[in-house]
Enzyme design. Sequence first.
Site, PDB file in Angstrom:
ATOM      1  CB  SER A 114       3.140   6.852  75.896  1.00  0.00           C
ATOM      2  OG  SER A 114       2.360   7.992  76.178  1.00  0.00           O
ATOM      3  CB  CYS A 115      -1.065   8.245  73.759  1.00  0.00           C
ATOM      4  SG  CYS A 115      -0.969   9.921  73.105  1.00  0.00           S
ATOM      5  N   GLY A 116       0.459   7.730  70.676  1.00  0.00           N
ATOM      6  CA  GLY A 116       0.125   7.815  69.276  1.00  0.00           C
ATOM      7  C   GLY A 116      -0.908   8.896  69.025  1.00  0.00           C
ATOM      8  CB  CYS A 118      -4.385  10.792  72.267  1.00  0.00           C
ATOM      9  SG  CYS A 118      -2.874  10.109  72.958  1.00  0.00           S
TER      10      CYS A 118
END
Length: 282
Positions: A114-116, A118
Amino acid sequence: MGRVTERRKVIRIRDGAVSSRPDTLVAEEPLEIRLNGKPLAITMRTPGDDFALAAGFLVSEGVLAQHSDLQNIVYCAGATADGSNTYNVVDVKTAPGVQIPDITLERNVYTTSSCGLCGKASLDAVRTTTHWPINDTPPVRIEPDLLASLPDRLRAAQRVFDRTGGLHAAALFTEHGELTDIREDVGRHNAVDKLIGRALQHDDLPLDRTILLVSGRASFELAQKAVMAGIPVLAAVSAPSSLAVDLATETGLTLIGFLRGHTMNVYAGEHRLALEAAAAQS
């Protein structure tokens, strides 16, 4: 490898009636990316196009810029204690003489679906490390009506989504709206890496006359990946983040959000859109 989807038992409740049936789910497994034998990153992904995913990730990290930078990519045998190959560990070997940026070796990167990447939020780093600054000369010129047609075409080309409903997609279109490639993954950043990695494998970088369309929001990570591949236009069906807009403004990327039907918001790079024609028709 037959691991894109998996079957699980589900209890279904509909109009008060309870039934049991198998359901098709998108697969999610960890992929460890090693660089010249050294562990570098772990990402949660949908199995498939793993070599392209690893190559695209390394384009985004500034390690690879062209096909000649890559010597080979292999699955690592003996990745488990019993010596079996899980096909969840890949090793990317760069060609002799390729300089490895220090940032890739100073940290172990953990990316989620979801966040790549981060915490990596340096606009200067992207601007100074990209091998392919956006340079579409003359600039890509796109009709808003053409952009409006792309989400439906993306959705129609999603094969696994129809079976699971649980995948993001990323697609590359030419400036004339021709679909050239589409990838699906549980993580939108992975889908983009797969696109860019395939382009590197086919010696098609930079992608300087293309439109990148993503099925969700436009995060900083996705804008970063577009810039690193020389893509001039990034469009998303949902919202961009503030940092994505900042990066687009600084690098000359055209960033479009909320692309739904014939409505869209243009956050940066409006010079690539034929807004005069659209205004004349309104």
